[in-house]
Design an enzyme around this catalytic site. Structure first.
Site, PDB file in Angstrom:
ATOM      1  CB  ALA A 136      -0.899  -0.011   1.239  1.00  0.00           C
TER       2      ALA A 136
ATOM      3  NE  ARG B 200       0.481   2.077   4.344  1.00  0.00           N
ATOM      4  CZ  ARG B 200       1.084   3.129   3.796  1.00  0.00           C
ATOM      5  NH1 ARG B 200       0.778   4.337   4.197  1.00  0.00           N
ATOM      6  NH2 ARG B 200       2.000   2.979   2.859  1.00  0.00           N
TER       7      ARG B 200
ATOM      8  CB  CYS C 257      12.619   4.680   1.310  1.00  0.00           C
ATOM      9  SG  CYS C 257      11.394   4.614   2.609  1.00  0.00           S
TER      10      CYS C 257
HETATM   11  C1  SAM Z   1       7.230   1.506   2.155  1.00  0.00           C
HETATM   12  S1  SAM Z   1       5.560   1.200   2.451  1.00  0.00           S
HETATM   13  C2  SAM Z   1       5.038   0.463   0.960  1.00  0.00           C
HETATM   14  C3  SAM Z   1       4.903   1.368  -0.230  1.00  0.00           C
HETATM   15  C4  SAM Z   1       4.367   0.626  -1.436  1.00  0.00           C
HETATM   16  N1  SAM Z   1       5.184  -0.510  -1.773  1.00  0.00           N
HETATM   17  C5  SAM Z   1       4.197   1.487  -2.662  1.00  0.00           C
HETATM   18  O1  SAM Z   1       5.008   1.404  -3.576  1.00  0.00           O
HETATM   19  O2  SAM Z   1       3.207   2.228  -2.731  1.00  0.00           O
HETATM   20  C6  SAM Z   1       5.631  -0.169   3.517  1.00  0.00           C
HETATM   21  C7  SAM Z   1       4.308  -0.831   3.800  1.00  0.00           C
HETATM   22  O3  SAM Z   1       4.564  -2.030   4.533  1.00  0.00           O
HETATM   23  C8  SAM Z   1       3.423  -2.293   5.305  1.00  0.00           C
HETATM   24  N2  SAM Z   1       3.845  -3.313   6.315  1.00  0.00           N
HETATM   25  C9  SAM Z   1       4.483  -3.125   7.472  1.00  0.00           C
HETATM   26  N3  SAM Z   1       4.718  -4.318   8.068  1.00  0.00           N
HETATM   27  C10 SAM Z   1       4.226  -5.268   7.243  1.00  0.00           C
HETATM   28  C11 SAM Z   1       4.151  -6.692   7.295  1.00  0.00           C
HETATM   29  N4  SAM Z   1       4.660  -7.376   8.307  1.00  0.00           N
HETATM   30  N5  SAM Z   1       3.548  -7.340   6.288  1.00  0.00           N
HETATM   31  C12 SAM Z   1       3.028  -6.658   5.237  1.00  0.00           C
HETATM   32  N6  SAM Z   1       3.053  -5.316   5.141  1.00  0.00           N
HETATM   33  C13 SAM Z   1       3.658  -4.631   6.123  1.00  0.00           C
HETATM   34  C14 SAM Z   1       3.040  -0.938   5.841  1.00  0.00           C
HETATM   35  O4  SAM Z   1       1.685  -0.896   6.237  1.00  0.00           O
HETATM   36  C15 SAM Z   1       3.334  -0.037   4.634  1.00  0.00           C
HETATM   37  O5  SAM Z   1       2.170   0.206   3.889  1.00  0.00           O
END
Ligand code: SAM
Length: 555
Positions: free
Chosen positions: A113, A140, A233
């Site tokens: 997300a 999200r 990032c």
């Molecule tokens: C850097 S953001 C992702 C951005 C996305 N890939 C994009 O390009 O739009 C990281 C995401 O990892 C999710 N997240 C955190 N821990 C996670 C987990 N254990 N499993 C899956 N998603 C996770 C967060 O909710 C967040 O939306």
């Protein structure tokens, strides 16, 4: 400097970057770079370049990516609402490029997300294969589902799950997996000043434990010979090179692969991670855990491989800070038969009687409708089409009410609607879930027990009175030639924004373009400059607006 950086972050970066540090901090005073990525599911690249309302400067590592001037407000153009492009930070375009998804692949985007990289992957799949896109945050995944749908993706499932639960349903299933990991976000300090405030909360310590667990779980979902891309990032070597080296120690069947655009980026910095281990310092508890057999957790041969990863630096490239690493499984890739478990089982439309496909599959072919459109649609018998539409209406109301929208009712209503309104080669299993009809691109039993936001391509639902209401996801994924009725609006006239705001329009009957034998009354695909946006319902010169509230133009 306008941004107040955390002192601990500053001292660490100073130590590592040495003479480069001044250039690095100076980059915080330069404006951030804005980018858009053309959605080739909806428009060809050359067509977009010709029609672009914005000045475009190519992003060297992404063929479909362009720098744009933020002052031109790309989020405030009707083309944004028709899914012709996605607004994406330029460096964030590299992980999906490094993943190299190909049509027919099974791909998992685990931390997806709001969907920047998922929509990029979907475009590369060209509607073939499977995209399972997931995020652990329920909130999200709403934006994720919307972005997938606005982009016209037909072969995605949207999950809201933990990696462990997905792994139970999809063991050794995916050809390619993207982990855009939750991280301490140091590379976003310039783009998002809130990231500075969040740094303490999403600390390096906490993030490394999450990243380690995610990587281990994901390894079990990759098919032999598959590829994982791990991206963050952030700059901290604990979350980057050290994380990869620790993974390699636990998973000897992986190697670090070459980055496709490596000459454009700086290499990984294994020596920073090695330094952390040697000094007993570093912010991650994982660095101090001995690996199996009592060996040091960070082995030199594993660390050395991480030089092949890429670091995108804000003072060296026109983009924010990123780390991207390709992990290749050394097992042999098994050939997969078409139609084997997990691939789309084939067209379901018309109960085994698929409608003729548009010559090019109908994708990326929107554009102004040519003279040939009616002829193409003529391939479908107008008599049959009329009859099926009449039957759907005739059988309609009472039967539907009596059955209270049972699964069979929804299934039948959906097939009737599709037969009467669209000619699109849908594949997958017609699945009814939560009252909605979906074209599900995976075997439905894999989704059982999982938290699913979208079970596939959402087609519509049956509302009270037995009416089938098509989803906007269906509209957004069509090209005008695939719809029985179309109203084309011009982006240069106020009518386009009126439609996107949810207002009622009053187009005359002569403006409803339609296939032979179809009358003007009923569901109309509303397009802007030839690219589908949503549905409207036309009767007696009035177009009732069906554009969903959550997608509307604000302000
Ligand atoms: C850097 S953001 C992702 C951005 C996305 N890939 C994009 O390009 O739009 C990281 C995401 O990892 C999710 N997240 C955190 N821990 C996670 C987990 N254990 N499993 C899956 N998603 C996770 C967060 O909710 C967040 O939306």
């Amino acid at each position: 400097m306008s941004i107040q950086l955390p002192p601990l972050f500053e001292s660490r970066m100073q130590r590592w970057l040495g003479g480069e540090y001044e250039d690095f901090v100076a980059s915080y005073d330069r404006p951030r770079h804005a980018g858009i990525r053309v959605n080739t599911l909806k428009i060809g690249l050359e067509d977009f370049k010709a029609a672009s309302p914005f000045g475009l400067k190519p992003i060297p590592w992404c063929e479909t990516g362009f720098y744009v001037d933020e002052n031109e407000r790309p989020g405030k153009h009707p083309y944004y609402h028709t899914g012709l492009y996605y607004i994406q930070e330029p460096s964030a375009m590299e992980p999906a490029e490094a993943l190299r998804p190909e049509p027919g692949d099974r791909v998992l985007d685990l931390c997806a997300a709001p969907g920047g990289k998922s929509t990029q992957i979907a475009a590369k799949l060209e509607g073939r294969g499977v995209l399972v896109t997931n995020d652990i945050s329920a909130e999200r995944t709403k934006a994720l589902a919307k972005n997938i749908e606005m982009s016209g993706v037909r072969n995605a499932v949207v999950l809201n799950e933990t990696p462990e639960r997905i792994a139970q349903r999809f063991p050794a299933y995916f050809d390619k997996i993207l982990i855009d990991a939750p991280c301490s976000g140091e590379g976003m300090f310039r783009k998002d000043p809130d990231a500075v405030r969040q740094w303490e909360k999403h600390s390096v310590e906490v993030c490394t434990v999450m990243q380690r667990d995610i990587l281990d779980t994901v390894a079990s979902m990759l098919a032999p010979g598959g590829r994982i891309v791990y991206s963050t990032c952030t700059f901290s070597p604990e979350e980057n090179e050290a994380m990869i080296a620790l993974f390699l120690a636990r998973h000897p069947d992986f190697v670090v692969g070459e980055m496709p655009h490596s000459p454009l980026f700086a290499p990984g910095r294994p020596e920073w991670a090695a330094g952390l281990a040697e000094s007993g310092g570093g912010l991650s508890p994982l660095l101090h855990e001995p690996a199996q057999g009592g060996e040091p957790a960070l082995r030199p041969e594993a660390l050395a491989q991480t030089a092949r990863a890429a670091r995108i630096w804000p003072h060296l490239a026109e983009g924010e800070g990123h780390f991207v690493c390709v992990l290749e499984h050394t097992g042999e890739k098994a050939a997969r038969e078409a139609g084997a478990a997990g691939t789309a089982p084939g067209p379901f439309i018309g109960a085994g009687e698929p409608m003729p496909a548009a010559e090019d599959g109908g994708r990326a072919s929107g554009g102004p409708k040519g003279k040939g459109r009616r002829e193409e649609r003529g391939a479908r018998s107008p008599r049959r089409e009329d009859k099926s539409a009449r039957e759907a209406r005739g059988r309609g109301r009472d039967a539907y009410v009596r059955e209270e929208a049972s699964e069979e009712t929804v299934r039948r209503a959906c097939l009737d609607f599709l037969a009467a309104h669209v000619s699109v080669p849908l594949t997958g299993t017609l699945l009814i879930s939560g009252g909605y009809a979906y074209a599900c691109p995976v075997e439905p039993e894999r989704l059982r027990g999982l938290k699913v936001r979208r079970s596939g391509f959402r087609l519509g639902m049956v509302k009270s009175g037995g009416r089938f209401v098509p989803s906007n996801a269906l509209a957004a994924a069509l090209s005008p030639r695939e719809s029985a009725r179309t109203l084309n609006l011009s982006s240069s006239l106020p009518e386009a924004v009126s439609y996107l705001k949810g207002e009622t329009l009053t187009p005359g009957e002569e403006r409803i373009e339609r296939a032979e034998g179809v009358d003007a009354k009923g569901y109309v695909l509303v397009a802007i400059d030839g690219y589908a946006a949503g549905w409207g319902k036309w009767a007696s010169g009035v177009l009732k607006n069906e554009y969903p509230a959550g997608w509307r133009w604000n302000g």
